[in-house]
Motif scaffolding. Sequence first.
Motif, PDB file in Angstrom:
ATOM      1  N   LEU A 182       0.866  -1.239  -0.149  1.00  0.00           N
ATOM      2  CA  LEU A 182      -0.011  -0.058   0.009  1.00  0.00           C
ATOM      3  C   LEU A 182       0.952   1.524   0.175  1.00  0.00           C
ATOM      4  N   ASN A 183       0.734   2.001  -1.190  1.00  0.00           N
ATOM      5  CA  ASN A 183       1.739   3.094  -1.151  1.00  0.00           C
ATOM      6  C   ASN A 183       2.969   3.131  -1.115  1.00  0.00           C
ATOM      7  N   GLY A 184       3.526   1.720  -1.324  1.00  0.00           N
ATOM      8  CA  GLY A 184       4.981   1.333  -1.300  1.00  0.00           C
ATOM      9  C   GLY A 184       5.366   0.585   0.146  1.00  0.00           C
ATOM     10  N   VAL A 185       4.370   0.528   0.934  1.00  0.00           N
ATOM     11  CA  VAL A 185       4.670  -0.130   2.338  1.00  0.00           C
ATOM     12  C   VAL A 185       4.256  -1.465   2.204  1.00  0.00           C
ATOM     13  N   GLU A 186       4.939  -2.309   2.442  1.00  0.00           N
ATOM     14  CA  GLU A 186       4.382  -3.747   2.328  1.00  0.00           C
ATOM     15  C   GLU A 186       4.082  -4.343   3.511  1.00  0.00           C
ATOM     16  N   THR A 187       3.193  -5.016   3.922  1.00  0.00           N
ATOM     17  CA  THR A 187       2.495  -5.985   4.815  1.00  0.00           C
ATOM     18  C   THR A 187       2.394  -7.251   4.605  1.00  0.00           C
ATOM     19  N   ASN A 188       3.074  -8.133   5.304  1.00  0.00           N
ATOM     20  CA  ASN A 188       2.826  -9.748   5.185  1.00  0.00           C
ATOM     21  C   ASN A 188       1.620 -10.267   5.512  1.00  0.00           C
ATOM     22  N   SER A 231      -9.507  -3.053  -1.123  1.00  0.00           N
ATOM     23  CA  SER A 231     -10.534  -1.837  -1.338  1.00  0.00           C
ATOM     24  C   SER A 231     -10.015  -0.508  -0.553  1.00  0.00           C
ATOM     25  N   TYR A 232      -9.777   0.338  -1.337  1.00  0.00           N
ATOM     26  CA  TYR A 232      -9.005   1.537  -0.894  1.00  0.00           C
ATOM     27  C   TYR A 232      -9.510   2.457  -1.701  1.00  0.00           C
ATOM     28  N   PRO A 233      -9.503   3.874  -1.351  1.00  0.00           N
ATOM     29  CA  PRO A 233      -9.919   5.117  -2.322  1.00  0.00           C
ATOM     30  C   PRO A 233      -9.024   5.125  -3.528  1.00  0.00           C
ATOM     31  N   SER A 234      -9.404   5.250  -4.657  1.00  0.00           N
ATOM     32  CA  SER A 234      -8.605   4.937  -5.881  1.00  0.00           C
ATOM     33  C   SER A 234      -7.424   5.968  -6.138  1.00  0.00           C
ATOM     34  N   THR A 235      -7.466   6.756  -5.096  1.00  0.00           N
ATOM     35  CA  THR A 235      -6.116   7.603  -4.960  1.00  0.00           C
ATOM     36  C   THR A 235      -4.993   6.951  -4.611  1.00  0.00           C
ATOM     37  N   GLU A 236      -5.090   5.754  -3.858  1.00  0.00           N
ATOM     38  CA  GLU A 236      -4.113   5.099  -3.163  1.00  0.00           C
ATOM     39  C   GLU A 236      -3.564   3.994  -4.486  1.00  0.00           C
ATOM     40  N   LYS A 237      -2.369   3.563  -3.950  1.00  0.00           N
ATOM     41  CA  LYS A 237      -1.677   2.769  -4.982  1.00  0.00           C
ATOM     42  C   LYS A 237      -1.597   1.417  -4.053  1.00  0.00           C
TER      43      LYS A 237
END
Length: 209
Positions: free
Chosen positions: A85-91, A108-114
């Motif tokens: 999520l926005n470059g941050v990894e979560t296992n 499911s996140y706002p479409s502005t998120e990567k």
Amino acid sequence: MKQFHRLRFLLATFLLFACITPHVAAFTVSSMNINPLGYQAAGTPMTVNSVIVFSSEGTETFPSASELHMSTNLVDAHWVPVLVLNGVETNLTQKNGGSLIFPGWYFSYPSTEKVQLKVTLTGNIPMNPSPSQNFLKIQEVDSNNTVVSTAHVDMSATPVTTVSTPTKPTTKKTFTPLPIDTPTQKSPTGIEEGIIAIMGAAFLVLKQK
């Protein structure tokens, strides 16, 4: 009354438009790496690395009411998913078996998120692999259990090979006995001369008689 008919007409037009409007897939597979490549014999360990990118269109990256289904025909499969999520990894929770299912709200996140999902899949090639089997299949399934979109990578079919037995040339080998060295025995010195002298003396005695 006319307003009621107009409302029915507008409602029918909306439903028709909703039915013919194509659904945009909520994910794409940006990369897929299979190792080793090419046809592999049954039992060969395989590793499949994939990156799934979720849509930036609309209001959310993935429908929260849908599910993401992943499956494989590899034997003894093991899944290692990582949410990015926005470059941050979560296992995420690892799993063994032929399938892995996530509820839509995971992604499911706002479409502005990567939002991305990295998946490392390991397993072994099954017996008699065929194109009807998959290294990896990814599906978006909506709340009505309808498959909305699918991405998959087929396995290679078993190549047809002709086994030929090479003919070895027949070579006749002749065994050569090893030479045996036999030492030559020599008579002691003077014995031959003594025998000749004795025989000569005996001959003279016989002649005188």
